[in-house]
Design an enzyme around this catalytic site. Sequence first.
Site: not given
Length: 310
Positions: A69, A72, A196, A244, A262
Amino acid sequence: MTRVSPPDLQSFLTDLDMSVHAANDWGTPANYIPELACIAPDQFAISVALPDGQVLSAGCHDQPFSIQSVSKVFTLACVLGRIGDELWDRVGREPSGTSFDSIVLLEREQGRPRNPFINAGALVTTDALLDGRMPADALAEVLGFIRTAAGDTNIHIDGDVATSEKVTGHRNTALAYYLASHKNLHNPPNSTLETYFHQCAIAMNTDQLARAGTVLARFQNAPRLLSSERARRINALMMTCGHYDGSGDFAFRVGLPGKSGVGGGILIIAPGKASIAVWSPGLNNYGNSKVGTEAAHRLAQFTGWSVFAG
Ligand code: GLN
């Protein structure tokens, strides 16, 4: 202390690497992606890129890991460059307070994800990057951005990790189809998912990741890939949403914008002062690197770097 000499910082990093190895709980590697589940958790690396071009490191800083991530951030930068504020018609800018792969809010908020860093929001952002092109073209754009930012062409996608996630990525598949049902995907869900999964499977070491982050830290000599206004806004989203439902705790403990993945990596930005990458593959309950977060906390204490301090 906001000024720290490179030799002092280097000896702190070397000591940090030694002391983290005393940990008896390294957390658990992401178990829903088989290629990541089998990685030994007791590994650590840290790199700090400084404004004068030096990169100080400790631990296994030349070992590539899956950035997951953290990618992103770079996709978001590319998409804001392509379509600007139009993205915000499709994705919000608020912390979610839920796990990265939650579907709950998406149902309540009619398919408009809370922010571009939770998986649903990242799928929409990747969909905007794809924009009717072939996945390979969109991936070439984000990989090109990262290579230019890092000043290193030797950064690649790990195809085994992408395939591994594709096979087991039922939640992301569910999120993509749910978004499509709300007309918030413009490409076939499988094309967006394919892009993705490959974007998340980009492999980098901490030296490369720290260098890539210099575009967000706004160093004078960093490649000019982003306006300062855009960097500021991406940093704000990293601070509020980058970890998050652990974002508040990271802001409290570290006080710097950060984006976790992760794979166990975290990119942390001290604007104007440093771009920091840490890696340790074991995760805490939020899905963020356990030892990496602790190391970031100790680095922030040592340097005094914080966006909340003068
Ligand atoms: N590829 C991962 C997923 O979609 C990324 C999640 C993460 O790094 N937090 O589940």
